[in-house]
Structure formats: C-alpha cells, structure tokens
Design a protein around this motif. Sequence first.
Motif, PDB file in Angstrom:
ATOM      1  N   UNK A 122       0.837  -1.198   0.000  1.00 39.06           N
ATOM      2  CA  UNK A 122       0.000   0.000   0.000  1.00 39.06           C
ATOM      3  C   UNK A 122       0.871   1.247   0.000  1.00 39.06           C
ATOM      4  N   UNK A 123       0.367   2.292  -0.612  1.00 47.08           N
ATOM      5  CA  UNK A 123       1.070   3.551  -0.652  1.00 47.08           C
ATOM      6  C   UNK A 123       0.125   4.656  -1.080  1.00 47.08           C
ATOM      7  N   UNK A 124       0.656   5.831  -1.290  1.00 49.02           N
ATOM      8  CA  UNK A 124      -0.182   6.957  -1.703  1.00 49.02           C
ATOM      9  C   UNK A 124       0.359   7.555  -2.983  1.00 49.02           C
ATOM     10  N   UNK A 125      -0.532   8.072  -3.789  1.00 46.82           N
ATOM     11  CA  UNK A 125      -0.149   8.779  -5.007  1.00 46.82           C
ATOM     12  C   UNK A 125      -0.965  10.062  -5.107  1.00 46.82           C
ATOM     13  N   UNK A 126      -0.390  11.043  -5.716  1.00 50.75           N
ATOM     14  CA  UNK A 126      -1.071  12.334  -5.817  1.00 50.75           C
ATOM     15  C   UNK A 126      -1.707  12.480  -7.199  1.00 50.75           C
ATOM     16  N   UNK A 127      -3.019  12.658  -7.213  1.00 48.18           N
ATOM     17  CA  UNK A 127      -3.774  12.831  -8.455  1.00 48.18           C
ATOM     18  C   UNK A 127      -4.533  14.149  -8.366  1.00 48.18           C
ATOM     19  N   UNK A 128      -4.231  15.066  -9.262  1.00 51.46           N
ATOM     20  CA  UNK A 128      -4.901  16.373  -9.298  1.00 51.46           C
ATOM     21  C   UNK A 128      -4.821  17.081  -7.954  1.00 51.46           C
ATOM     22  N   UNK A 129      -3.665  16.987  -7.315  1.00 52.88           N
ATOM     23  CA  UNK A 129      -3.465  17.669  -6.046  1.00 52.88           C
ATOM     24  C   UNK A 129      -4.056  16.961  -4.847  1.00 52.88           C
ATOM     25  N   UNK A 130      -4.634  15.763  -5.063  1.00 56.74           N
ATOM     26  CA  UNK A 130      -5.250  15.017  -3.961  1.00 56.74           C
ATOM     27  C   UNK A 130      -4.508  13.696  -3.775  1.00 56.74           C
ATOM     28  N   UNK A 131      -4.117  13.403  -2.534  1.00 54.47           N
ATOM     29  CA  UNK A 131      -3.429  12.145  -2.256  1.00 54.47           C
ATOM     30  C   UNK A 131      -4.444  11.010  -2.181  1.00 54.47           C
ATOM     31  N   UNK A 132      -4.151   9.949  -2.911  1.00 54.11           N
ATOM     32  CA  UNK A 132      -5.038   8.797  -2.957  1.00 54.11           C
ATOM     33  C   UNK A 132      -4.254   7.545  -2.567  1.00 54.11           C
ATOM     34  N   UNK A 133      -4.845   6.715  -1.727  1.00 58.72           N
ATOM     35  CA  UNK A 133      -4.183   5.474  -1.317  1.00 58.72           C
ATOM     36  C   UNK A 133      -4.360   4.423  -2.399  1.00 58.72           C
ATOM     37  N   UNK A 134      -3.253   3.765  -2.744  1.00 69.48           N
ATOM     38  CA  UNK A 134      -3.292   2.731  -3.774  1.00 69.48           C
ATOM     39  C   UNK A 134      -2.678   1.457  -3.230  1.00 69.48           C
ATOM     40  N   UNK A 135      -3.122   0.328  -3.794  1.00 72.07           N
ATOM     41  CA  UNK A 135      -2.590  -0.981  -3.425  1.00 72.07           C
ATOM     42  C   UNK A 135      -2.054  -1.660  -4.674  1.00 72.07           C
ATOM     43  N   UNK A 136      -0.791  -2.080  -4.601  1.00 70.07           N
ATOM     44  CA  UNK A 136      -0.134  -2.730  -5.730  1.00 70.07           C
ATOM     45  C   UNK A 136       0.311  -4.124  -5.331  1.00 70.07           C
ATOM     46  N   UNK A 137       0.445  -5.001  -6.322  1.00 69.61           N
ATOM     47  CA  UNK A 137       0.952  -6.347  -6.059  1.00 69.61           C
ATOM     48  C   UNK A 137       2.457  -6.287  -5.822  1.00 69.61           C
ATOM     49  N   UNK A 138       2.906  -7.043  -4.841  1.00 67.45           N
ATOM     50  CA  UNK A 138       4.337  -7.076  -4.539  1.00 67.45           C
ATOM     51  C   UNK A 138       4.592  -7.675  -3.177  1.00 67.45           C
ATOM     52  N   UNK A 139       5.846  -7.933  -2.887  1.00 68.72           N
ATOM     53  CA  UNK A 139       6.232  -8.469  -1.584  1.00 68.72           C
ATOM     54  C   UNK A 139       6.445  -7.309  -0.618  1.00 68.72           C
TER      55      UNK A 139
END
Length: 453
Positions: A122-139
């Motif tokens: 899990x992590x965060x990414x900034x889209x249009x000035x808004x931070x959004x939490x995202x979940x990616x596959x990985x160890x």
Amino acid sequence: MFEKLEKILMPMAESIGTNKYLSSIRDGFLISTPLLMAGSVFLLLANFPIPGWPEFLASVQVGNTTLAALLEKPSDATFTIMSIFAIMGIAYSYARQIKTDKIFCAANALMAWFLLMPYAVTGTTEVAGTETEVTLSGLPLGWVGSRGLFVGIFCAFAATAIYASVKERGWVIKMPEGVPPTVVESFSSIIPIVVTMTVFFLINLIFGLFGTDTFSFVFNFLQVPLLNLGDSLGAMVIAYIFLHLFWFFGINGGAVVGAVFNPILQTLAMENLEYFRTGVGEGHIICQQFQDFFATFGGCGSTLSLIIAMLLFCKSARIKQLSKLALIPGIFNINEPIVFGLPIVMNPVMLIPFMLVPTLNIVISYVAMAVGIVPICNGIQLPWTCPLGISGFVATNWAGGLLQILLLILGVFYLPFIKAVDRQYLEEEARATQASEEEEDDIDLDSLSFDDL
C-alpha cells in the motif's frame, strides 16, 4: 539450600537445553548471524556517529544515485530480508534433528511462509493535487523483515513436521535403480511438498474468509504483546537472575535462557534498526545490543570489573595469576577462565555479586536510556566480542561508551567479596608453604648412608 536449588534447576536446564524446538531456533539464527554482521559493516559506514557524516554521504553523487543510497543496499540485502535467512536456518536445523531431508525442508518452509504472506503493498499517489491510497501487487518488505519472523518460526516447524510425517508414511514417488541420488531425493520430495502446500493453502483460505491474513493476525494478537513483555525492565531482570543462577550451578545460562529470550531481543533489535533508518515504528530500550553491551559486558556477571579488582587489590598468588590470564579474554567478553577458574561456579561467596552486578547494569542503563541521557541502541549488529567503550559508542554514541565505563567502575561491588576469597586463598597458600617447609625439615632415614660419615 544450594542442593535444593540444584535439584530444581538441573532438570529444567537439561530439558530446555535438549529441547529440539528451542535448539533449532538457536542454531537457525546462527546461519543469519554472519550475514547480519557483514551488513552491519556497511550500515555502520552509512550511519557512523559523527555529526554531518550522513549528510556528506547523501551529497556525493554516484551516477544517478548517491553514495548514501549505495551504502544502504548491503543492509537491505541482509537486515530487510532477515526472516528469509532465519526461516531457512531454523527449518534446516529442525530437519537435521528429526533426521529428514534438510535442504528440501528449508525450501519447503520458505514456500509455506510465502504462501501465507499477503502480496500487497500500500502507498499513496497524488492525483490532481489530492493524495489517494493505492494498493499494488508485490512483496511487502515489512513482512520479510523482523515483523514476519514469528510466522516464519511457525512455518519452519509446521512445514518440516508435515514433510517428515508424509515421508515416514512412505507417500513418496519412488524412482528405479540407477537414477542419480539427487534426482531420487527431488522426486521423493514432491508429494510431501504438495501436502504441505495444501495445508498452508487451507490456512490462508480460512484467514481470508475472515477478511484478514495470517501475518496481520499473528502480529496484532500475538507478536506485539510478546514483544511488549520482552521490552519490559521486569522481564529482563527476571531473565538475567535465572541466567546467572544457572551459571552458578555450572550450566550455560546464556544457552538456556537465550533459547527463549534471544528471538524476542533480536526482533526488537531489528525494529530499532528500521526505526533509525526510516523513522517508521518505535524504538525499544531492551534489545540484543542492550543485552550484549550494557547488561553483561565482559561476559556473564559482567566480570571484567571483577578481573580488574583481582589485579589491583588481591594478593594471593592464585588470584593474581588467574587475573593476568583472564584479562585479555575478559576485554573481549570471554570469561570462562574466571567462571570456572576462580571459580564462581558453586562458590556461594561470589553468588550475590555475580547476580547483582548485571542487575544493577540493566536497571541503570534502562533508566539512563528512558530519561534520554543515553540514546537507545540503534540495532547495528556487532560481534558480542566487541570491547567495552567501542561497543557502547557504536551501538549508541559517546554517551553509551561513557556509560559502559561508569558501569565498569560501579562493578567495584565485587571488591569485598573477592577480598574474602583472596583471604581464604592466602591462608591456604600459607598452610601449603608451611607444610612444604616442615616436610623439608623432616629426617628421611632412607636417605642416610654410612658413606657420608
């Protein structure tokens, strides 16, 4: 009194020392120890306790990265994934004890552990000035480090036990004669590994039905409370009272108590390392380095203070000679010459300071770190033979090295007790000298000869 204690402690020590699970954990960690120490060399270079040093490394560009980032890679290749090495070591050691395929069991345990692990980061990414939490596959690196160790220990034992049980029942693929032994072993492991995989798949499925995973459940409900208990002053004091009581009866207290306590201390040390590197989580006062360099420097009983007292204040030839022989090993935290040569073992005069000095070290060091006089240990792995002063400086900073020297001086508590032993040995030496002189004065009739007249 001592005979009653011995009757209670001896069976307890024997049962712990010969316990195949505890000894497998102890031996399994030894496999990862040289890797962690090698990583510590580079970690120390990256975080040497000199003001401005980390900033200097970060300013040195090496291609598209910095020297600081490059120096972190060896520690990432060891500390960050240390559970992988520990699981393989524990499974290998346990398989050796129950006499089954060692290397296949190590791989089998690792497979079971990865099967239970959630492959999500899990992590965060900034889209249009808004931070959004995202979940990616990985160890998730958090689980392959110290946080995943408790699940790993369970997987090492459970997967190896399942493997051995299936093989004992003869559920294996048998190859014809003439096939190379390596191929035979590989094919005979297929069914045991399939059974293990099925069992752990079902475990993962059950936890998934409840909306969680094995790692999160164990960490929140078992590992955190256990680490909190191990991180308490009371637990450390009690553990070390028993450790030195075992040594008093000639039993290696470090091996007995450490089999239970060291996995907790090592996990706490790994969390300290992560905390100092990334600022994530929290630091712990009590950890592996606290034990090695502030509780029992100089060996069990912190006997380096005792050796110095013997050198400076004792007069008996026996103690003088022993202290000279024990000084160099004592500087490097090896004190068997004192424990068995003085001796401390089964010596009731030395029992009180032998137990009390390390207890005072633990309490004073804990308080000093709790109030902020001395920083908590940074988790850098150092050999337990690292000398006093150097170890405290590297594990904390100059305040830690100074604290070690003060604790060494406070070990003068040994003085009245070793003086009592010294008086006893002086009397024994005086009696031996007197007896020798009397034997020389005696007339031996067998040596008389008329030729001398």
